[in-house]
Design a protein around this motif. Structure first.
Motif, PDB file in Angstrom:
ATOM      1  N   LEU A 343      -2.218 -10.879   3.064  1.00 56.16           N
ATOM      2  CA  LEU A 343      -2.728 -11.344   1.771  1.00 56.16           C
ATOM      3  C   LEU A 343      -2.963 -12.847   1.879  1.00 56.16           C
ATOM      4  O   LEU A 343      -2.015 -13.625   1.939  1.00 56.16           O
ATOM      5  N   VAL A 344      -4.226 -13.256   1.923  1.00 57.25           N
ATOM      6  CA  VAL A 344      -4.578 -14.656   2.136  1.00 57.25           C
ATOM      7  C   VAL A 344      -4.412 -15.471   0.867  1.00 57.25           C
ATOM      8  O   VAL A 344      -3.889 -16.588   0.875  1.00 57.25           O
ATOM      9  N   ASP A 345      -4.841 -14.910  -0.262  1.00 53.72           N
ATOM     10  CA  ASP A 345      -4.782 -15.644  -1.527  1.00 53.72           C
ATOM     11  C   ASP A 345      -4.685 -14.648  -2.675  1.00 53.72           C
ATOM     12  O   ASP A 345      -5.060 -13.479  -2.547  1.00 53.72           O
ATOM     13  N   GLY A 346      -4.169 -15.122  -3.792  1.00 49.29           N
ATOM     14  CA  GLY A 346      -4.031 -14.273  -4.958  1.00 49.29           C
ATOM     15  C   GLY A 346      -2.771 -13.423  -4.909  1.00 49.29           C
ATOM     16  O   GLY A 346      -1.873 -13.653  -4.095  1.00 49.29           O
ATOM     17  N   HIS A 347      -2.718 -12.435  -5.785  1.00 48.43           N
ATOM     18  CA  HIS A 347      -1.541 -11.568  -5.888  1.00 48.43           C
ATOM     19  C   HIS A 347      -1.965 -10.102  -5.928  1.00 48.43           C
ATOM     20  O   HIS A 347      -3.015  -9.763  -6.475  1.00 48.43           O
ATOM     21  N   VAL A 348      -1.120  -9.273  -5.361  1.00 45.32           N
ATOM     22  CA  VAL A 348      -1.334  -7.827  -5.438  1.00 45.32           C
ATOM     23  C   VAL A 348      -0.030  -7.184  -5.876  1.00 45.32           C
ATOM     24  O   VAL A 348       1.056  -7.753  -5.702  1.00 45.32           O
ATOM     25  N   ARG A 349      -0.155  -5.977  -6.421  1.00 48.51           N
ATOM     26  CA  ARG A 349       0.994  -5.290  -7.002  1.00 48.51           C
ATOM     27  C   ARG A 349       1.259  -4.000  -6.257  1.00 48.51           C
ATOM     28  O   ARG A 349       0.341  -3.235  -5.972  1.00 48.51           O
ATOM     29  N   ASP A 350       2.522  -3.768  -5.911  1.00 46.71           N
ATOM     30  CA  ASP A 350       2.933  -2.510  -5.285  1.00 46.71           C
ATOM     31  C   ASP A 350       2.907  -1.425  -6.354  1.00 46.71           C
ATOM     32  O   ASP A 350       3.618  -1.507  -7.358  1.00 46.71           O
ATOM     33  N   LEU A 351       2.078  -0.390  -6.142  1.00 46.04           N
ATOM     34  CA  LEU A 351       1.922   0.663  -7.135  1.00 46.04           C
ATOM     35  C   LEU A 351       3.158   1.529  -7.299  1.00 46.04           C
ATOM     36  O   LEU A 351       3.285   2.258  -8.286  1.00 46.04           O
ATOM     37  N   ARG A 352       4.083   1.467  -6.326  1.00 50.99           N
ATOM     38  CA  ARG A 352       5.296   2.283  -6.417  1.00 50.99           C
ATOM     39  C   ARG A 352       6.380   1.599  -7.232  1.00 50.99           C
ATOM     40  O   ARG A 352       7.100   2.238  -7.994  1.00 50.99           O
ATOM     41  N   THR A 353       6.508   0.285  -7.041  1.00 53.09           N
ATOM     42  CA  THR A 353       7.634  -0.440  -7.631  1.00 53.09           C
ATOM     43  C   THR A 353       7.232  -1.420  -8.721  1.00 53.09           C
ATOM     44  O   THR A 353       8.078  -1.855  -9.501  1.00 53.09           O
ATOM     45  N   GLY A 354       5.952  -1.795  -8.760  1.00 52.67           N
ATOM     46  CA  GLY A 354       5.508  -2.802  -9.703  1.00 52.67           C
ATOM     47  C   GLY A 354       5.722  -4.219  -9.219  1.00 52.67           C
ATOM     48  O   GLY A 354       5.337  -5.177  -9.901  1.00 52.67           O
ATOM     49  N   VAL A 355       6.331  -4.405  -8.059  1.00 52.37           N
ATOM     50  CA  VAL A 355       6.598  -5.738  -7.517  1.00 52.37           C
ATOM     51  C   VAL A 355       5.288  -6.415  -7.103  1.00 52.37           C
ATOM     52  O   VAL A 355       4.428  -5.792  -6.479  1.00 52.37           O
ATOM     53  N   GLU A 356       5.134  -7.693  -7.458  1.00 53.80           N
ATOM     54  CA  GLU A 356       3.949  -8.442  -7.065  1.00 53.80           C
ATOM     55  C   GLU A 356       4.221  -9.225  -5.778  1.00 53.80           C
ATOM     56  O   GLU A 356       5.310  -9.774  -5.592  1.00 53.80           O
ATOM     57  N   HIS A 357       3.223  -9.252  -4.906  1.00 58.78           N
ATOM     58  CA  HIS A 357       3.333  -9.963  -3.636  1.00 58.78           C
ATOM     59  C   HIS A 357       2.512 -11.241  -3.686  1.00 58.78           C
ATOM     60  O   HIS A 357       1.413 -11.277  -4.253  1.00 58.78           O
ATOM     61  N   ASP A 358       3.049 -12.304  -3.076  1.00 51.98           N
ATOM     62  CA  ASP A 358       2.431 -13.619  -3.097  1.00 51.98           C
ATOM     63  C   ASP A 358       1.578 -13.854  -1.858  1.00 51.98           C
ATOM     64  O   ASP A 358       1.698 -13.139  -0.858  1.00 51.98           O
ATOM     65  N   PRO A 359       0.699 -14.872  -1.887  1.00 53.42           N
ATOM     66  CA  PRO A 359      -0.102 -15.207  -0.706  1.00 53.42           C
ATOM     67  C   PRO A 359       0.784 -15.433   0.521  1.00 53.42           C
ATOM     68  O   PRO A 359       1.889 -15.988   0.410  1.00 53.42           O
ATOM     69  N   GLY A 360       0.303 -14.991   1.675  1.00 54.32           N
ATOM     70  CA  GLY A 360       1.076 -15.095   2.901  1.00 54.32           C
ATOM     71  C   GLY A 360       1.864 -13.845   3.220  1.00 54.32           C
ATOM     72  O   GLY A 360       2.424 -13.715   4.303  1.00 54.32           O
ATOM     73  N   SER A 361       1.916 -12.887   2.260  1.00 56.07           N
ATOM     74  CA  SER A 361       2.653 -11.644   2.475  1.00 56.07           C
ATOM     75  C   SER A 361       1.823 -10.680   3.318  1.00 56.07           C
ATOM     76  O   SER A 361       0.604 -10.789   3.424  1.00 56.07           O
ATOM     77  N   ARG A 362       2.512  -9.731   3.913  1.00 53.83           N
ATOM     78  CA  ARG A 362       1.859  -8.601   4.570  1.00 53.83           C
ATOM     79  C   ARG A 362       1.989  -7.418   3.623  1.00 53.83           C
ATOM     80  O   ARG A 362       3.099  -7.057   3.210  1.00 53.83           O
ATOM     81  N   ILE A 363       0.886  -6.818   3.243  1.00 57.07           N
ATOM     82  CA  ILE A 363       0.921  -5.792   2.206  1.00 57.07           C
ATOM     83  C   ILE A 363       0.324  -4.476   2.713  1.00 57.07           C
ATOM     84  O   ILE A 363      -0.519  -4.464   3.608  1.00 57.07           O
ATOM     85  N   GLN A 364       0.812  -3.378   2.131  1.00 58.83           N
ATOM     86  CA  GLN A 364       0.296  -2.049   2.457  1.00 58.83           C
ATOM     87  C   GLN A 364      -0.865  -1.747   1.514  1.00 58.83           C
ATOM     88  O   GLN A 364      -0.670  -1.582   0.312  1.00 58.83           O
ATOM     89  N   THR A 365      -2.049  -1.655   2.060  1.00 55.05           N
ATOM     90  CA  THR A 365      -3.232  -1.513   1.213  1.00 55.05           C
ATOM     91  C   THR A 365      -3.314  -0.158   0.521  1.00 55.05           C
ATOM     92  O   THR A 365      -3.964  -0.035  -0.514  1.00 55.05           O
ATOM     93  N   CYS A 366      -2.650   0.872   1.066  1.00 56.59           N
ATOM     94  CA  CYS A 366      -2.781   2.207   0.456  1.00 56.59           C
ATOM     95  C   CYS A 366      -1.942   2.337  -0.805  1.00 56.59           C
ATOM     96  O   CYS A 366      -2.176   3.251  -1.606  1.00 56.59           O
ATOM     97  N   VAL A 367      -0.963   1.456  -1.010  1.00 57.71           N
ATOM     98  CA  VAL A 367      -0.100   1.543  -2.191  1.00 57.71           C
ATOM     99  C   VAL A 367      -0.021   0.211  -2.928  1.00 57.71           C
ATOM    100  O   VAL A 367       0.931  -0.057  -3.639  1.00 57.71           O
ATOM    101  N   SER A 368      -1.041  -0.628  -2.752  1.00 54.65           N
ATOM    102  CA  SER A 368      -1.094  -1.905  -3.438  1.00 54.65           C
ATOM    103  C   SER A 368      -2.428  -2.046  -4.161  1.00 54.65           C
ATOM    104  O   SER A 368      -3.452  -1.547  -3.690  1.00 54.65           O
ATOM    105  N   ALA A 369      -2.407  -2.700  -5.319  1.00 57.50           N
ATOM    106  CA  ALA A 369      -3.626  -2.897  -6.110  1.00 57.50           C
ATOM    107  C   ALA A 369      -3.742  -4.365  -6.485  1.00 57.50           C
ATOM    108  O   ALA A 369      -2.764  -5.121  -6.462  1.00 57.50           O
ATOM    109  N   ALA A 370      -4.946  -4.766  -6.844  1.00 56.03           N
ATOM    110  CA  ALA A 370      -5.196  -6.168  -7.222  1.00 56.03           C
ATOM    111  C   ALA A 370      -4.487  -6.502  -8.514  1.00 56.03           C
ATOM    112  O   ALA A 370      -4.543  -5.749  -9.488  1.00 56.03           O
ATOM    113  N   SER A 371      -3.829  -7.656  -8.527  1.00 57.47           N
ATOM    114  CA  SER A 371      -3.221  -8.189  -9.733  1.00 57.47           C
ATOM    115  C   SER A 371      -3.901  -9.527  -9.995  1.00 57.47           C
ATOM    116  O   SER A 371      -3.348 -10.593  -9.789  1.00 57.47           O
ATOM    117  N   GLY A 372      -5.151  -9.462 -10.392  1.00 55.20           N
ATOM    118  CA  GLY A 372      -6.000 -10.639 -10.454  1.00 55.20           C
ATOM    119  C   GLY A 372      -6.858 -10.723  -9.191  1.00 55.20           C
ATOM    120  O   GLY A 372      -6.791  -9.854  -8.322  1.00 55.20           O
TER     121      GLY A 372
END
Length: 378
Positions: A343-372
């Motif tokens: 995740l280079v910039d912005g925030h994404v949300r884990d669809l399972r837990t609702g937890v938001e991930h910050d820039p610089g994180s490694r995210i699972q695209t199949c269970v994450s959605a855009a939060s902005g």
């Protein structure tokens, strides 16, 4: 559900040959691909191979549906002949990804293999139950025609039967949860390892039991296999808190359970309360998702130079595929980690837990959605 998958970066040019899953296990085939690649440069080997056989591909795993066999009124077994690069040494209980082209878009899901692994085999089988909310599952059961060429992902999953099998086994399944266990049973028959197996299976009625005749024949032919069918429409659901009433020695057995989420949650509690959680092996078909919220946003795929605007419930993997990007993928259920990107910039949300991930994180695209608005390293 260790994992393998086809991993292809979204910014790979059409003339760059990606690595194909399983190449290290099939050095001979991989060497031939390289030779073909050299003599066909600057085009991909696929540009020539597909003219000879649509199943020959150096870029992806493919297969042809050779039979669609009805199991129950709402389920069917698909027999598939994989093409170049597929390895038949998967483990009983693993699942495979299948992609089907519908209305110009590749739609993907993962299904348990119901065939027994055999290196000399030429086909694999998956068995699909049409779900009311499942567009692809309904198409596979009622709309897919023999001869259709599909895409495949390499078999994956940790819900497997070891070799040799444990001396005593308990299977607890319900509905389509019987599918991975069917691969196990067929494998155990082939290995002559039907020793002491109790199988408790639930379905609405006897006619809804997938593989019913085969299970009955197995019960009759092997004294070491005991099938206990429960019709939930007349008997109600099995209360696992009282599993001892059905299987008195359940605590002494290695158990494999697969079925609805509620049943699996109950199994976890019961086995944990008995202090034998390590005896229980679970397979979950669905990902529990948090309540939807968030406005979504514009997703920018940095390396491919594309962007798409989506809502807050659309997985980033789906968003990328809608934009025509070849996204890395595996199980598509948030388990295998094959879809992880930066995740280079912005925030994404884990669809399972609702937890938001910050820039610089490694995210699972199949269970994450855009939060902005956000930017992905793809």
């Amino acid at each position: 559900m260790a994992k393998n998958s086809i991993k292809v970066s979204a910014n790979v040019a059409d003339t760059v040959r990606p690595t194909i899953a399983g190449a290290s296990r099939r050095p001979g085939w991989n060497a031939l691909r390289r030779v073909v690649g050299q003599v066909t440069t600057p085009l991909l080997p696929d540009d020539y191979l597909k003219l000879a056989n649509p199943l020959w591909s150096a870029r992806e795993l493919r297969g042809r549906v050779v039979e669609v066999r009805r199991e129950t009124s709402d389920s069917a077994t698909l027999v598939i002949k994989p093409g170049w690069g597929f390895s038949f040494d998967y483990e009983p209980g693993q699942y495979v990804g299948i992609g089907v082209l519908i209305d110009g878009r590749w739609r993907w899901r993962s299904y348990s293999l119901t065939s027994a692994p055999e290196k000399s085999a030429r086909t694999i089988a998956i068995t699909v139950k049409a779900m009311p909310e499942g567009f692809l599952s309904a198409h596979l059961v009622d709309g897919l025609q023999p001869g259709t060429v599909v895409r495949l992902a390499a078999p994956q999953g940790n819900f497997v039967m070891p070799d040799p099998a444990p001396a005593t086994v308990l299977f607890v399944t319900a509905g389509s949860g019987i599918t991975p266990v069917m691969s196990m049973l067929r494998t155990l028959v082939r290995r002559d390892q039907i020793t002491d197996i109790v199988h408790v299976h639930s379905a609405p009625t006897e006619s809804d039991v997938m593989f019913g005749p085969e299970l009955a024949a197995l019960h009759d032919a092997h004294p070491g296999y005991r099938l206990l069918l429960r019709s939930t429409r007349t008997e109600g659901r099995l209360d696992l808190a009282h599993i001892g009433d059905v299987v008195p020695d359940w605590q002494e057995r290695q158990a494999w359970a697969c079925g609805p989420e509620g049943m699996l949650n109950d199994a976890e509690r019961v086995w944990a309360s008995a202090g034998i959680a390590e005896h229980l092996h679970l397979e979950r078909f669905a990902v529990s998702r948090a309540a939807p919220h968030g406005a979504g946003g514009t997703v920018t795929f940095e390396r491919s130079g594309k962007e798409v605007t989506v809502d807050g419930a659309t997985p980033l993997m789906d968003a990328g595929e809608q934009a025509g990007i070849r996204m890395p993928f595996g199980c598509r259920m948030g388990i295998c980690q094959s879809c992880v990107v930066g995740l280079v910039d912005g925030h994404v949300r884990d669809l399972r837990t609702g937890v938001e991930h910050d820039p610089g994180s490694r995210i699972q695209t199949c269970v994450s959605a855009a939060s902005g608005d956000c930017v992905l390293d793809v």
